[in-house]
Design an enzyme around this catalytic site. Structure first.
Site, mmCIF file in Angstrom:
data_model
loop_
_atom_site.group_PDB
_atom_site.id
_atom_site.type_symbol
_atom_site.label_atom_id
_atom_site.label_comp_id
_atom_site.label_asym_id
_atom_site.label_seq_id
_atom_site.Cartn_x
_atom_site.Cartn_y
_atom_site.Cartn_z
ATOM 1 N N ARG A 1 -23.983 8.370 14.468
ATOM 2 C CA ARG A 1 -24.112 8.351 13.062
ATOM 3 C C ARG A 1 -22.595 7.553 12.880
ATOM 4 O O ARG A 1 -21.793 7.512 13.495
ATOM 5 C CB ARG A 1 -23.856 9.906 12.374
ATOM 6 C CG ARG A 1 -24.910 10.707 12.602
ATOM 7 C CD ARG A 1 -26.127 10.191 11.721
ATOM 8 N NE ARG A 1 -27.432 10.762 12.445
ATOM 9 C CZ ARG A 1 -28.113 11.745 11.996
ATOM 10 N NH1 ARG A 1 -27.571 12.304 10.744
ATOM 11 N NH2 ARG A 1 -28.957 12.366 12.548
ATOM 12 N N GLN B 1 11.698 30.911 13.357
ATOM 13 C CA GLN B 1 11.828 30.989 14.873
ATOM 14 C C GLN B 1 12.861 30.090 15.236
ATOM 15 O O GLN B 1 13.310 29.087 14.714
ATOM 16 C CB GLN B 1 10.483 31.165 15.701
ATOM 17 C CG GLN B 1 9.679 32.146 15.237
ATOM 18 C CD GLN B 1 8.546 32.387 16.182
ATOM 19 O OE1 GLN B 1 7.986 31.627 16.855
ATOM 20 N NE2 GLN B 1 7.918 33.505 16.005
ATOM 21 N N GLN C 1 4.070 30.355 12.782
ATOM 22 C CA GLN C 1 4.843 29.179 13.297
ATOM 23 C C GLN C 1 4.315 28.368 14.405
ATOM 24 O O GLN C 1 4.638 27.055 14.684
ATOM 25 C CB GLN C 1 6.427 29.252 13.168
ATOM 26 C CG GLN C 1 6.916 29.617 12.025
ATOM 27 C CD GLN C 1 8.523 30.293 12.158
ATOM 28 O OE1 GLN C 1 9.395 29.647 12.181
ATOM 29 N NE2 GLN C 1 8.465 31.547 12.037
ATOM 30 N N ARG D 1 5.469 34.837 30.093
ATOM 31 C CA ARG D 1 6.806 34.570 30.194
ATOM 32 C C ARG D 1 7.666 34.923 31.558
ATOM 33 O O ARG D 1 8.655 34.519 31.596
ATOM 34 C CB ARG D 1 7.603 35.585 29.219
ATOM 35 C CG ARG D 1 7.412 35.101 27.924
ATOM 36 C CD ARG D 1 8.046 35.908 26.812
ATOM 37 N NE ARG D 1 7.995 35.608 25.439
ATOM 38 C CZ ARG D 1 8.653 34.746 24.863
ATOM 39 N NH1 ARG D 1 9.715 34.218 25.575
ATOM 40 N NH2 ARG D 1 8.373 34.385 23.608
ATOM 41 N N GLY E 1 0.789 -1.174 0.114
ATOM 42 C CA GLY E 1 -0.125 -0.186 0.069
ATOM 43 C C GLY E 1 1.006 1.161 0.001
ATOM 44 O O GLY E 1 2.054 1.452 0.568
ATOM 45 N N ASP F 1 -0.378 1.764 8.693
ATOM 46 C CA ASP F 1 -0.776 1.205 9.714
ATOM 47 C C ASP F 1 0.150 1.253 10.693
ATOM 48 O O ASP F 1 -0.278 0.920 12.033
ATOM 49 C CB ASP F 1 -1.105 -0.250 9.387
ATOM 50 C CG ASP F 1 -1.998 -0.315 8.332
ATOM 51 O OD1 ASP F 1 -3.128 0.501 8.043
ATOM 52 O OD2 ASP F 1 -2.131 -1.339 7.695
ATOM 53 N N ARG G 1 0.597 -4.591 -6.054
ATOM 54 C CA ARG G 1 0.464 -6.005 -5.194
ATOM 55 C C ARG G 1 0.955 -6.852 -6.525
ATOM 56 O O ARG G 1 0.384 -7.068 -7.411
ATOM 57 C CB ARG G 1 -0.731 -6.402 -4.571
ATOM 58 C CG ARG G 1 -1.415 -5.018 -3.962
ATOM 59 C CD ARG G 1 -1.474 -5.267 -2.472
ATOM 60 N NE ARG G 1 -2.203 -4.343 -1.856
ATOM 61 C CZ ARG G 1 -1.809 -3.783 -0.832
ATOM 62 N NH1 ARG G 1 -0.874 -4.407 0.005
ATOM 63 N NH2 ARG G 1 -2.242 -2.892 -0.380
HETATM 64 P P1 ATP Z 1 0.332 -2.787 3.750
HETATM 65 O O1 ATP Z 1 1.099 -2.373 4.915
HETATM 66 O O2 ATP Z 1 0.073 -1.317 2.932
HETATM 67 O O3 ATP Z 1 -0.707 -3.801 3.369
HETATM 68 P P2 ATP Z 1 2.339 -4.628 2.406
HETATM 69 O O4 ATP Z 1 3.611 -4.563 1.979
HETATM 70 O O5 ATP Z 1 2.120 -5.202 3.779
HETATM 71 O O6 ATP Z 1 1.713 -3.216 2.667
HETATM 72 P P3 ATP Z 1 1.208 -6.677 0.718
HETATM 73 O O7 ATP Z 1 0.310 -6.466 -0.219
HETATM 74 O O8 ATP Z 1 1.045 -7.446 1.978
HETATM 75 O O9 ATP Z 1 1.570 -5.126 1.309
HETATM 76 O O10 ATP Z 1 2.787 -7.034 0.072
HETATM 77 C C1 ATP Z 1 3.061 -6.221 -1.117
HETATM 78 C C2 ATP Z 1 3.725 -7.158 -2.043
HETATM 79 O O11 ATP Z 1 4.845 -7.795 -1.423
HETATM 80 C C3 ATP Z 1 2.953 -8.432 -2.567
HETATM 81 O O12 ATP Z 1 2.168 -8.082 -3.331
HETATM 82 C C4 ATP Z 1 3.846 -9.349 -2.813
HETATM 83 O O13 ATP Z 1 4.508 -9.012 -4.107
HETATM 84 C C5 ATP Z 1 5.145 -9.131 -1.985
HETATM 85 N N1 ATP Z 1 4.977 -10.259 -0.928
HETATM 86 C C6 ATP Z 1 4.034 -10.088 0.306
HETATM 87 N N2 ATP Z 1 4.162 -11.248 1.233
HETATM 88 C C7 ATP Z 1 4.853 -12.217 0.477
HETATM 89 C C8 ATP Z 1 5.594 -13.511 0.787
HETATM 90 N N3 ATP Z 1 5.307 -14.111 1.827
HETATM 91 N N4 ATP Z 1 6.547 -14.139 -0.388
HETATM 92 C C9 ATP Z 1 6.835 -13.198 -1.225
HETATM 93 N N5 ATP Z 1 6.422 -11.876 -1.525
HETATM 94 C C10 ATP Z 1 5.557 -11.463 -0.801
#
Ligand code: ATP
Length: 773
Positions: free
Chosen positions: A291, A582, A676, A480, A24, A165, A87
């Site tokens: 809400r 500052q 600032q 102050r 992400g 996260d 991904r």
């Molecule tokens: P976020 O914290 O935003 O989810 P992230 O790095 O954890 O980010 P993931 O989608 O879990 O995001 O992983 C990103 C990419 O890393 C995957 O699409 C894959 O290519 C690679 N990856 C993740 N886990 C593995 C694994 N166990 N083995 C090999 N490649 C991996």
């Protein structure tokens, strides 16, 4: 298959370093890429961007491109990731990883810096572990020859944690998490006003499938009533518990209810807790107009906060250092931050520990899950619990242990002062102490005595303090003036109102004031009480701590100002802004802001300004504009601390630059002044204010039951709470005053950030000035 062409290895220690962003996107990733590219080039290495994460590594070809110094210009202030992320399913398979290995060798890349979340770093760790066998397979399959493979036997991988996260163990913060928190807090602050108007309840869903850091921190920063996280799920019967809590707050006069729910919130039986469920409890059982607001992807977006830019920059630079220092035996590191210190930790262990959190949750071992998160997280939980749990019988101290706690603000306002005060008040109420506001600093109480009844000393009611979490300025008033204006009256007021301990919030003036009280103890028994300073000043110059509340708010205000200046330069292009910051006699704000905006140069009081320095920087500017050929969209910024020089004001410097530019480039100066101090305090300042305040209150409680002389004899009875290196601790005032303070300069003797100046200069390509010419 015929072996592919592989470029010759670089001479000597030089490396070809690949950098990618994966998983992400997170604000600050671009800053990391910029730092890696420039640091690599600075160290005579070549830098390559791998576009679209592991996808680019598997596809190879044009997805892996060499990056030059100018290619990353303007990256720092951009959100998301400009080199793309994805991904990649292929990389999850061994075939994909083998192809990735081949592509790296084809491009001659022998080190990889990966900025991503736990998934990406897991992938990186796997890649590293498999590397030797992947090379063997490439040889067996005759895709590469032995000669081609041999120079690449040792792959260096360095991880940078980029994730909103904040879910990786061993680091206090990930690149992007504080920006995301800022987006969340902006949203909750906005919802807050309508909630108050209509006396409504809002259930806010925030990101965090496996990690509750965003939810918890948002709860702490906004003073939410209840928080749901995956690591610390509520006990059965949480519905009643939540309603009890909400009703108690309402009974004390609170007009709104905010409940924060992490996306991955569960109960102790691992059953998902949804916003709908929470809403039903509040609406049906609690009778509240309720809400739901789901924040979604706004949490990922926008320009990175000052902290994320700084963190990304320092970590990117550190990652390159780690590559250059690596030996075949060095385990792959991940670059982390602990309190205020950039550290390297084992990538393998960090990934394993992070995975353990998920396992602990699955096994319903929530205590273990909490332990596996960083220390700040667990402490934050405790602070949150105690500062929201007004009147919980198990927290209340017996009558004879309760104190009257004086709370005073000293010096200029700083973001987070009110949040600290609110937390102290909440703590007092939970424990049965009486929080007493000493309004308008020491002059306030001194004047109060001489022309009564002004009401400058008042018990604080929760209904007043409750709304202070996100308020800027100083709600109880600050000044102050120092107690030495009239120690006699100060002591008299302390005695008259039976102040049994003192909670002081402020900067260098607060430090000076407390020093005076400590020294006056021999004459005034009223000062033989426990006293603690919670450092709060935008200048971040309080001895005894590397971080003061308010400094982060100031940095964010400054980068906002500088970003606006730069943007205005997009029309004229060749413009240099000389901006005054500052910070008093401390160059901290200028330097760290310089790091966060990518300033061309930073002038500090520590180094001063001289003609040679200006001359060199003007030459450098000319060279930069010559190379730039008007392509880059933004202007250049030079930051000048207000006390860097008596001779060279920002106006003078701007005129000198304009004169030297002779039509090739122009210059303007800007003085953001009180801007600032910021408006709404940053979430980091608010969250840390709560942490400092809770710790400070616990510290004051340690002296309960001691008489005046016992207190006086204990050096820790007057102390300053702060962060030093990788620890949060209390330092005795006497020692800090005598050994750590440069009194005439109003700053600490040792300024931890001085080394950062070199990074600012390196990353802007500034020629080094000789020291003290
Ligand atoms: P976020 O914290 O935003 O989810 P992230 O790095 O954890 O980010 P993931 O989608 O879990 O995001 O992983 C990103 C990419 O890393 C995957 O699409 C894959 O290519 C690679 N990856 C993740 N886990 C593995 C694994 N166990 N083995 C090999 N490649 C991996």
């Amino acid at each position: 298959m015929a072996p592919a062409n592989v470029p010759a290895p670089l001479e000597g220690k030089k490396r070809r370093i690949g950098v990618m962003t994966s998983g992400g996107d997170a604000p600050g990733m671009n800053g990391a890429v910029r730092a890696v590219v420039r640091m690599a080039i600075h160290n005579d290495c070549e830098a390559f961007a791998i576009y679209e994460g592991y996808d680019g590594l598997v596809k190879g070809g044009d997805m892996i491109r060499e990056m030059h110094w100018e290619d990353v210009r303007g990256f720092l202030s951009e959100g998301g990731t400009l080199i793309g992320t994805a991904r990649c399913m292929e990389f999850m398979q061994r075939d994909g990883r083998r192809t990735a290995a081949k592509n790296m060798i084809i491009k001659g890349i022998d080190a990889l810096i990966i900025c991503g979340g736990d998934g990406s770093l897991t992938g990186a760790d796997k890649f590293r572990a498999e590397w030797p066998s992947l090379l063997e397979e490439l040889l067996e399959r005759k895709e590469l020859t032995k000669e081609q493979v041999d120079p690449f036997r040792h792959l260096n991988i360095v991880g940078l944690v980029g994730s909103i996260d904040n879910d990786l163990s061993m680091t206090d913060a990930t690149i992007g998490c504080y920006t995301s928190l800022a987006r969340i807090c902006e949203a909750i602050d906005s919802v807050d006003t309508t909630a108050v108007s209509h006396q409504r309840a809002f259930v806010i869903e925030v990101m965090g499938r496996h990690c509750g850091w965003l939810a918890l921190s948002a709860g702490v920063a906004t003073g939410a009533d209840f928080v749901f996280t995956p690591e610390n799920p509520p006990y059965p019967g949480w519905e009643k518990e939540m309603l009890k809590q909400v009703k108690k707050q309402r009974a004390m006069g609170k007009r709104k209810t905010i409940v924060v729910v992490a996306e991955g919130a569960i109960d102790r039986e691992l059953k998902k807790i949804t916003c709908e469920q929470v809403k039903d409890v509040l609406a049906k059982d609690g009778g509240l107009d309720t809400r739901i607001t789901t924040l979604g992807h706004v949490q990922r977006g926008g320009t990175p906060s000052a902290y994320d830019r700084m963190l990304a920059t320092l970590q990117g630079a550190e990652a390159v250092k780690a590559v250059l220092e690596a030996t075949p035996e060095t385990p792959s590191p991940v670059i982390c931050i602990q309190e205020n210190k950039i550290v390297r930790r084992s990538l393998l262990e960090a990934v394993a520990q992070t995975k353990e959190v998920a396992v602990a949750i699955e096994n319903k071992d929530f205590e273990r899950a909490m332990q596996l998160r960083d220390t700040e997280f667990a402490e934050q939980y405790k602070s949150y619990h105690i500062t929201t749990a007004a009147n919980l019988p198990e927290l209340r101290l017996p009558e004879e242990k309760r104190m009257r706690v004086g709370i005073i603000h000293v010096g200029a306002p700083a973001g987070g002062m009110n949040a600290a005060t609110r937390a102290a008040v909440a703590y007092c109420i939970a424990r049965g102490h009486t929080p007493v506001a000493l309004h308008n600093g020491f002059p306030g109480i001194i004047r109060h005595h001489s022309d009564e009844p002004v009401g400058a000393v008042r018990d604080i009611k929760w209904v007043d303090a409750e709304t202070w979490a996100s308020k800027g300025g100083s709600e109880i008033g600050t000044n102050r003036g120092l107690p030495s204006e009239d120690l006699e009256t100060t002591a008299f007021v302390f005695k008259k109102y039976n102040i049994q301990s003192l909670f002081v919030v402020g900067g260098f003036e607060a430090f000076t004031a407390v020093s005076e009280l400590r020294k006056a103890r021999e004459h005034y028994k009223a000062f033989k009480i426990p006293i603690v300073i919670v450092p709060a000043t935008i200048s971040n110059n309080v001895p005894g701590t590397e971080y003061s509340i308010g400094s982060d708010t100031c940095l964010n205000a400054l980068i906002q100002y500088a970003d606006a200046c730069r943007q205005s330069a997009s029309a004229s292009r060749r413009r240099v802004f000389v901006i005054e910051t500052q910070g008093g006699e401390s160059g901290y704000i200028a330097t760290v802001a310089g790091l966060s905006i990518g300033a061309l140069a930073v002038y500090t009081p520590e180094d001063g300004i001289n003609l040679k320095m200006l001359d060199r920087d003007i030459d450098h500017l000319a060279a930069v504009f010559r190379k730039d050929k008007g392509i880059s969209r933004s202007g250049k910024v030079i930051l000048v601390n207000e006390k860097a020089s008596k001779t060279y004001s920002v106006q003078t410097i701007a005129q000198m630059i304009a004169e030297a530019g002779k039509g090739k480039f122009e210059s303007r100066h800007g003085v953001p002044g009180h801007f600032q101090q910021g408006t709404t305090p940053s979430p980091m300042d608010r969250v840390r204010a709560v942490r400092f305040a809770t710790k400070a209150m616990q510290h004051l409680e340690e002296f309960i039951g001691q008489d005046a002389d016992e207190i006086d004899e204990d050096p820790m009875s007057v102390s300053v709470v702060g962060i030093k290196g990788s620890k949060l601790l209390f330092s005795p005032m006497e020692q800090v005053e005598k050994k750590e303070t440069e009194w005439h300069r109003r700053r600490p003797k040792h300024e931890f950030w001085m080394a950062l100046k070199e990074t600012v200069d390196t990353l802007s390509g500034r020629p080094q000035a000789p020291k003290n010419p």
